[in-house]
Design a protein around this motif. Structure first.
Motif, PDB file in Angstrom:
ATOM      1  N   LEU A  28       0.861  -1.185   0.000  1.00 21.45           N
ATOM      2  CA  LEU A  28       0.000   0.000   0.000  1.00 21.45           C
ATOM      3  C   LEU A  28       0.894   1.231   0.000  1.00 21.45           C
ATOM      4  N   ILE A  29       0.690   2.100  -0.985  1.00 24.09           N
ATOM      5  CA  ILE A  29       1.409   3.370  -1.061  1.00 24.09           C
ATOM      6  C   ILE A  29       0.437   4.465  -0.634  1.00 24.09           C
ATOM      7  N   VAL A  30       0.809   5.214   0.394  1.00 21.90           N
ATOM      8  CA  VAL A  30      -0.044   6.287   0.902  1.00 21.90           C
ATOM      9  C   VAL A  30       0.566   7.622   0.502  1.00 21.90           C
ATOM     10  N   GLY A  31      -0.114   8.315  -0.410  1.00 20.33           N
ATOM     11  CA  GLY A  31       0.389   9.580  -0.936  1.00 20.33           C
ATOM     12  C   GLY A  31       0.760   9.449  -2.395  1.00 20.33           C
ATOM     13  N   ALA A  32       0.228  10.367  -3.217  1.00 23.36           N
ATOM     14  CA  ALA A  32       0.462  10.292  -4.667  1.00 23.36           C
ATOM     15  C   ALA A  32       1.095  11.572  -5.181  1.00 23.36           C
ATOM     16  N   PHE A  78      -0.326  -3.926  -5.836  1.00 29.40           N
ATOM     17  CA  PHE A  78      -0.197  -2.774  -4.956  1.00 29.40           C
ATOM     18  C   PHE A  78      -1.352  -1.813  -5.200  1.00 29.40           C
ATOM     19  N   VAL A  79      -1.602  -0.976  -4.210  1.00 29.40           N
ATOM     20  CA  VAL A  79      -2.625   0.060  -4.280  1.00 29.40           C
ATOM     21  C   VAL A  79      -1.972   1.374  -3.894  1.00 29.40           C
ATOM     22  N   ILE A  80      -2.265   2.440  -4.624  1.00 32.36           N
ATOM     23  CA  ILE A  80      -1.777   3.774  -4.278  1.00 32.36           C
ATOM     24  C   ILE A  80      -2.980   4.665  -4.018  1.00 32.36           C
ATOM     25  N   VAL A  81      -2.998   5.321  -2.854  1.00 33.32           N
ATOM     26  CA  VAL A  81      -4.123   6.156  -2.449  1.00 33.32           C
ATOM     27  C   VAL A  81      -3.629   7.558  -2.141  1.00 33.32           C
ATOM     28  N   LYS A  89       2.200   8.222 -16.894  1.00 32.26           N
ATOM     29  CA  LYS A  89       3.014   7.027 -17.100  1.00 32.26           C
ATOM     30  C   LYS A  89       2.434   5.859 -16.309  1.00 32.26           C
ATOM     31  N   LEU A  90       2.020   6.129 -15.086  1.00 31.03           N
ATOM     32  CA  LEU A  90       1.434   5.073 -14.261  1.00 31.03           C
ATOM     33  C   LEU A  90       0.124   4.581 -14.860  1.00 31.03           C
ATOM     34  N   GLN A  91      -0.701   5.503 -15.352  1.00 32.45           N
ATOM     35  CA  GLN A  91      -1.963   5.111 -15.987  1.00 32.45           C
ATOM     36  C   GLN A  91      -1.717   4.247 -17.213  1.00 32.45           C
ATOM     37  N   VAL A 100      -4.567   6.010  -9.420  1.00 36.46           N
ATOM     38  CA  VAL A 100      -4.518   6.474  -8.033  1.00 36.46           C
ATOM     39  C   VAL A 100      -5.940   6.486  -7.478  1.00 36.46           C
ATOM     40  N   GLN A 101      -6.115   5.904  -6.297  1.00 36.29           N
ATOM     41  CA  GLN A 101      -7.433   5.850  -5.663  1.00 36.29           C
ATOM     42  C   GLN A 101      -7.622   7.105  -4.804  1.00 36.29           C
TER      43      GLN A 101
END
Length: 446
Positions: free
Chosen positions: A10-14, A33-36, A119-121, A127-128
């Protein structure tokens, strides 16, 4: 939007650090993984502006540099100046023997973030938003899992957590990690403590060598420093998206504000910025005819902000609360923007931490009882790099903030004038220009 109940990372912060952590995980073939992020939209203000050689190399290593290279201004140098002339120049072309990217990239953060996000998309990752973390606790059933609690009541169970949630990090606070100046409280009280930044256009447009693209100019005057970065019209569409369109050149101006002047307004108005320019800025952008034969004034104030500057570093950037928890970027360390190192350090943190996590995942697949050695090692290196960077930045601040008053009755010159004289002499030496460029590039602090 509902979040998954479980994820490996889990990545917190985008912001730049969080987005780069996601790109690094994807590059190393970790896709669970999830990025929020807590806010609805990404950062829409223009803060950091420089990406240095070491960071470009690190981004290129995960195939994430091309978008930035195509949009940024290639920076040729950082120049230390008086109000009217050059004192010293750190030329980045001296880095050719050390790097395939012997330049800096000058690009506003509100352009950098969308480039990294796109790039991530393109890799199928979204990003959530908006999802704000409010707490964490060790999972009751698995001692290697952390339950991450969100403001809307949702919970994600994660094996690894990357806290990229800024200087007021919830992840850091919840994990019980301290955050303080490595030299102790009050150690930076003689250094500039508050600053103002703005993006502006001028009428008429200023002229002179300091207004040319490709150079970041630091003017030192009266114990203050002032940074001028010409953007030309490269980023006009993105910087002016909420304002009146312009074809004029846009300039980033940043000035220290002495504490004796009081606290700056939250969003300083045009008149306040103009006064700072007239007091501290290069002569070529002032409205004072006694300094500038062709006076100029701010035409449009596109954006402005104030901020306090101090140094702090997390007591540790790796811990366990069930899951392995890392801090990167401003969650791990903050310091003055002098030298343009903060975002760079955070991006490199993210790349190397994410790589270590993927290696640890591979090792744990073969041996479920694998220890945390590889995670502890990367954390120790990133903590050391942050300490080195904070020391480097404090040295720059001390150099640029030397007093202009006479040193003593028996020495009718100031420390600032002695500094300027020595630097003008050193500016003639290739070795010293190269050493300064090396320090700014981050190549020795990867």
């Amino acid at each position: 939007m509902s979040l998954p109940e479980n994820t490996t990372v889990l990545i917190v912060g985008a912001g730049p650090a969080g987005l780069t952590a996601a790109l690094s995980l994807a590059h190393h073939r970790c896709h669970d993984f999830v990025i929020v992020d807590a806010v609805v939209e990404g950062q829409n203000t223009s803060r950091s502006i420089a990406i240095h050689s070491a960071t470009i190399e690190a981004l290129a290593s995960i195939n994430a540099a091309d978008g930035l290279l195509s949009q940024a201004i290639k920076g040729k140098s950082v120049r230390l100046t008086s109000r009217s002339s050059q004192i010293f120049q750190a030329r980045f072309d001296h880095l050719k023997k050390y790097s395939t990217h012997p330049y800096a990239l000058f690009i506003p953060q509100n352009v950098t973030e969308p480039v990294l996000g796109q790039k991530l998309q393109s890799l199928g990752v979204q990003v959530q938003r908006p999802h704000r973390v409010v707490g964490m606790k060790q999972n009751d059933e698995d001692s290697r899992i952390t339950d991450v609690l969100f403001e809307d009541g949702q919970v994600i169970r994660a094996r690894y957590i990357i806290g990229a949630d800024g200087a007021r990090s919830t992840i850091r606070t919840t994990a019980g990690i301290g955050f303080s100046d490595p030299e102790g409280p009050g150690s930076g009280h003689k250094l500039p403590g508050q600053m103002v930044s703005a993006d502006v256009t001028f009428e008429p447009e200023p002229v002179g060598s300091l207004t040319l693209e490709g150079h970041l100019n630091i003017a030192v005057f009266s114990s203050n420093f002032f940074v001028l970065t010409p953007f030309g019209n490269r980023f006009n569409t993105k910087l002016m998206r909420d304002g009146k369109p312009t074809t004029k050149s846009i300039f980033r101006v940043t000035s220290s504000v002495p504490n004796k002047n009081g606290e700056p307004p939250r969003a300083p108005p045009k008149e306040y910025i103009q006064d700072l320019i007239n007091a501290n800025g290069p002569a070529c952008i002032t409205s004072n005819p006694s300094l500038n034969p062709t006076p100029v004034k701010i035409d449009q104030l596109i954006w402005s902000t104030r901020f306090r500057t101090h140094s702090a570093i997390a007591d540790r950037i790796f811990t366990r609360l069930g899951a392995a928890i890392f801090l990167v970027g401003d969650a791990a360390h903050i310091h003055s923007p002098a030298g343009g190192q903060g975002m760079n350090l955070g991006i490199r943190d993210a790349i190397f931490v994410a790589e270590a996590i993927t290696k640890h995942l591979e090792m744990s697949a073969e041996n479920p009882d694998v220890d945390d050695t590889i995670l502890q090692e990367v954390a120790a290196v990133r903590h050391a790099r942050a300490l080195e960077t904070i020391g480097f930045i404090k040295t720059i601040l001390k150099l640029t903030s030397l007093p202009c008053e006479s040193y003593a009755w028996w020495m009718p010159c100031s420390l600032a004038s002695i500094r300027d004289l020595i630097l003008r002499i050193l500016d003639r030496l290739y070795f010293m220009q190269s050493k300064a460029a090396w320090g700014l590039s981050g190549l020795g602090r990867r």
